[in-house]
Write a protein that holds these residues in place. Structure first.
Motif, short mmCIF file in Angstrom:
data_model
loop_
_atom_site.label_atom_id
_atom_site.label_comp_id
_atom_site.label_asym_id
_atom_site.label_seq_id
_atom_site.Cartn_x
_atom_site.Cartn_y
_atom_site.Cartn_z
N SER A 45 13.40 2.20 -9.06
CA SER A 45 13.85 3.32 -8.21
C SER A 45 13.01 4.58 -8.43
O SER A 45 13.46 5.69 -8.12
N ALA A 46 11.78 4.41 -8.96
CA ALA A 46 10.98 5.58 -9.36
C ALA A 46 10.80 6.59 -8.22
O ALA A 46 10.92 7.81 -8.44
N THR A 47 10.53 6.10 -7.00
CA THR A 47 10.30 7.05 -5.89
C THR A 47 11.56 7.86 -5.60
O THR A 47 11.50 9.08 -5.41
N ASP A 48 12.71 7.17 -5.59
CA ASP A 48 13.99 7.88 -5.35
C ASP A 48 14.23 8.89 -6.47
O ASP A 48 14.70 10.01 -6.22
N ASP A 49 13.93 8.50 -7.71
CA ASP A 49 14.16 9.41 -8.85
C ASP A 49 13.27 10.66 -8.72
O ASP A 49 13.69 11.78 -8.99
N ASP A 144 -6.90 16.25 -0.51
CA ASP A 144 -5.50 16.39 -0.89
C ASP A 144 -4.84 15.01 -0.87
O ASP A 144 -5.14 14.19 0.01
N ILE A 145 -3.91 14.80 -1.81
CA ILE A 145 -3.19 13.52 -1.86
C ILE A 145 -2.11 13.51 -0.78
O ILE A 145 -1.40 14.51 -0.59
N THR A 146 -2.01 12.38 -0.09
CA THR A 146 -0.95 12.21 0.92
C THR A 146 -0.16 10.95 0.61
O THR A 146 -0.61 10.09 -0.15
N THR A 147 1.03 10.82 1.21
CA THR A 147 1.75 9.54 1.15
C THR A 147 2.04 9.08 2.58
O THR A 147 2.01 9.86 3.53
N LEU A 148 2.33 7.78 2.68
CA LEU A 148 2.34 7.12 3.99
C LEU A 148 3.74 6.85 4.53
O LEU A 148 3.90 6.02 5.42
N GLY A 149 4.77 7.55 4.01
CA GLY A 149 6.13 7.29 4.46
C GLY A 149 6.76 6.17 3.65
O GLY A 149 6.04 5.33 3.10
N ARG A 150 8.10 6.16 3.59
CA ARG A 150 8.78 5.17 2.75
C ARG A 150 8.37 3.75 3.13
O ARG A 150 8.24 3.43 4.30
N GLY A 151 8.16 2.96 2.12
CA GLY A 151 7.72 1.58 2.37
C GLY A 151 6.23 1.47 2.65
O GLY A 151 5.72 0.41 3.03
N GLY A 152 5.50 2.59 2.42
CA GLY A 152 4.09 2.67 2.83
C GLY A 152 3.13 1.77 2.08
O GLY A 152 2.01 1.56 2.52
N SER A 153 3.55 1.21 0.94
CA SER A 153 2.64 0.30 0.22
C SER A 153 2.32 -0.93 1.05
O SER A 153 1.23 -1.51 0.92
N ASP A 154 3.26 -1.33 1.90
CA ASP A 154 2.98 -2.47 2.79
C ASP A 154 1.75 -2.16 3.63
O ASP A 154 0.87 -3.01 3.82
N THR A 155 1.70 -0.92 4.12
CA THR A 155 0.59 -0.53 5.00
C THR A 155 -0.72 -0.46 4.22
O THR A 155 -1.78 -0.86 4.72
N ALA A 206 13.54 -1.08 14.14
CA ALA A 206 15.00 -0.98 14.26
C ALA A 206 15.68 -0.92 12.90
O ALA A 206 16.90 -0.92 12.83
N GLY A 207 14.89 -0.94 11.81
CA GLY A 207 15.48 -0.74 10.49
C GLY A 207 15.35 -1.89 9.51
O GLY A 207 15.77 -1.75 8.36
N ALA A 208 14.80 -3.03 9.92
CA ALA A 208 14.65 -4.16 8.98
C ALA A 208 13.60 -3.77 7.94
O ALA A 208 12.41 -3.86 8.19
N GLY A 209 14.07 -3.30 6.77
CA GLY A 209 13.18 -2.66 5.80
C GLY A 209 12.26 -3.61 5.07
O GLY A 209 11.49 -3.18 4.21
N VAL A 210 12.28 -4.87 5.39
CA VAL A 210 11.48 -5.84 4.64
C VAL A 210 9.98 -5.59 4.81
O VAL A 210 9.19 -5.90 3.92
N LEU A 211 9.57 -4.98 5.93
CA LEU A 211 8.17 -4.58 6.13
C LEU A 211 8.16 -3.22 6.80
O LEU A 211 8.98 -2.95 7.69
N GLN A 212 7.22 -2.37 6.38
CA GLN A 212 7.12 -1.07 7.06
C GLN A 212 6.53 -1.28 8.46
O GLN A 212 5.60 -2.09 8.64
#
Ligand code: ADP
Ligand code: ASP
Ligand code: MG
Length: 424
Positions: A45-49, A144-155, A206-212
């Motif tokens: 849960s590191a990102t949430d923390d 500058d460092i950016t992030t790709l939105g939650r679940g972005g490692s898939d991308t 539609a929200g199926a979080g298994v893939l970004q």
């Protein structure tokens, strides 16, 4: 030589034992003579923390600083995985998004990948080294460092697979593939052997979080075939690719509890008002999903729309400004809604799916608050408390139920609770 890009999610890396298990899998691939890249998410849960930490000092943290903080989560994972591989006697190198050449736009917190410079990754592979890349992060033209939105490692993984011309792209998570619905909510969900880009795109949106969603878009645009598998088992997974089979009428159902419904009451029903309202929201960079405008009465109407609930602190001042500007009396906010979507490419040639969906919901006393459709999706907004019952009922009614119940692997009670909370 086969080039494999893998991606491991946070749950798959949550403990030292799991990190070592991932390391053993990567070493086995390497020892079979493959070139191996692994994209990693932050542990557990590191990102949430980190998000909680940021919000504990600033309710609305500056986007750039938030990216600096969040990017550290994946940097912990990448180095720990590389160390675990080294402990097994194989050479590994960890690379940040910048070092791996992930170039992005400058929209902090939801940047998109604008280019790739994979020379360093290629060089390491040539040197017989396993490459571990921090997912979810990239670098702008201004460094500058950016992030790709939650679940972005898939991308990150799909982009690297495309950029490196990988032979395989394997996405490992805590479930062994894409199911007809989230198997943690609908235990009779059935695992799909394959799913088309088109359907996976709608399910992810539609929200199926298994893939970004962005990862699926990238995969489709660059023809990257994805294999979704479990990090905890050797079960065959789900292939995401161009459609080859005849499409099911309904192939899956997704839900999303992360949005809020906003209703602006008594808006003057005059030309251009909707444009004024939605331009003001858009110029604040806030996404709007569904929109419904009611029939006007006495020259006034109600406009309802949905937006991500986490944007409410930014949305409220925009709405307050509109009240003043347009002389509107009030707006109502409901952040306990759920959006339920039925998806299937076969819908294009099968009328009556919407009618059936609405009938099933009515039979289960679920009131529909909003409706939207695409060629292969029907979405409704309902009271969030009815989510699980509505999903189960629709899943059965559309003939999606499996004979067996979904079997959980390895997750602790805390992890399951955290997963459930993610659905919010
Ligand atoms: P990771 O951290 O590995 O990226 P995620 O939590 O992002 O994993 O995605 C896996 C989760 O997606 C599963 O635990 C499951 O509860 C959820 N999920 C939602 N919809 C689906 C679906 N249709 N099929 C499979 N899993 C789903
Ligand atoms: N760690 C990031 C997140 O939790 C990215 C990812 O997991 O893909 O959203
Ligand atoms: Mg994920």
């Amino acid at each position: 030589m086969v080039r494999i890009v893998t991606k491991f999610g946070g749950t798959s890396l949550a403990t030292p034992e799991r990190v070592l298990s991932v390391a053993r899998r990567l070493v086995a691939y390497h020892n079979e003579g493959n070139e191996v890249v692994a994209v990693v998410s932050a542990m557990g849960s590191a990102t949430d923390d980190l998000l909680t930490l940021a919000r504990s000092v600033n309710a609305s943290p500056p986007a750039r600083e938030l990216d600096m903080l969040l990017a550290t989560g994946e940097m912990v994972s990448m180095s720990v995985v590389a160390m675990a591989i080294a402990s097994l006697g194989v050479q590994a190198v960890s690379l940040t998004g910048r070092q791996a050449g992930i170039l992005t736009t400058s929209t902090h917190n939801k940047a998109t990948i604008s280019g790739l410079r994979c020379d360093r990754v290629r060089q390491a592979l040539e040197d017989d080294t396993i490459v571990i890349v921090a997912g979810f992060q990239g670098i702008t033209d201004n460094d500058d460092i950016t992030t790709l939105g939650r679940g972005g490692s898939d991308t990150t993984a799909v982009a690297l697979a495309a950029g490196l011309g990988a032979d395989r792209c394997e996405i490992y998570s805590d479930v062994d593939g894409v199911y007809t619905c989230d198997p943690r909510v609908v235990p009779r969900a059935r695992k799909l052997d394959e799913v088309s880009y088109e359907e996976m795109l709608e399910l992810a949106a539609a929200g199926a979080g298994v893939l970004q969603m962005r990862a699926v878009e990238f995969a489709r645009n660059f023809g990257v075939v994805l294999l979704c598998k479990s990090a905890f088992s050797s079960n065959p997974g789900t292939t995401v690719k161009e459609a080859t089979m005849e499409s099911a009428v309904v192939s899956g159902i997704a839900y999303d509890k992360s949005e809020a419904k906003i209703t602006i009451r008594n808006v003057p029903d005059s030309l251009g008002i909707a444009a004024v309202v939605f331009e003001a929201i858009a110029s604040s960079g806030i996404n709007v999903d569904m929109i419904v405008q009611n029939i006007s009465e006495n020259g006034f109407t109600d406009i309802s729309f949905t937006s991500p609930a986490h944007e409410l602190p930014r949305l409220r001042p925009v709405l307050d400004g509109l009240l003043e500007r347009l002389g509107i009396r009030e707006y109502l906010v409901d952040d306990t809604i759920a959006k339920i979507s039925v998806v299937g490419a076969g819908m294009k040639s099968n009328p009556g799916i919407a009618a059936k969906m609405f009938k099933v919901l009515a039979e289960h006393n679920v009131n529909i608050e909003m409706i939207s459709t695409s060629a292969i999706r029907i979405s409704v907004v309902i009271d969030g408390a009815s989510t699980s019952g509505a999903l189960q009922a629709l899943h059965t009614a559309f003939g999606l139920d499996a004979d067996d119940l979904f079997e959980e692997t390895q997750l602790s009670a805390e992890e399951l609770a955290a997963k459930a909370a993610k659905g919010r």
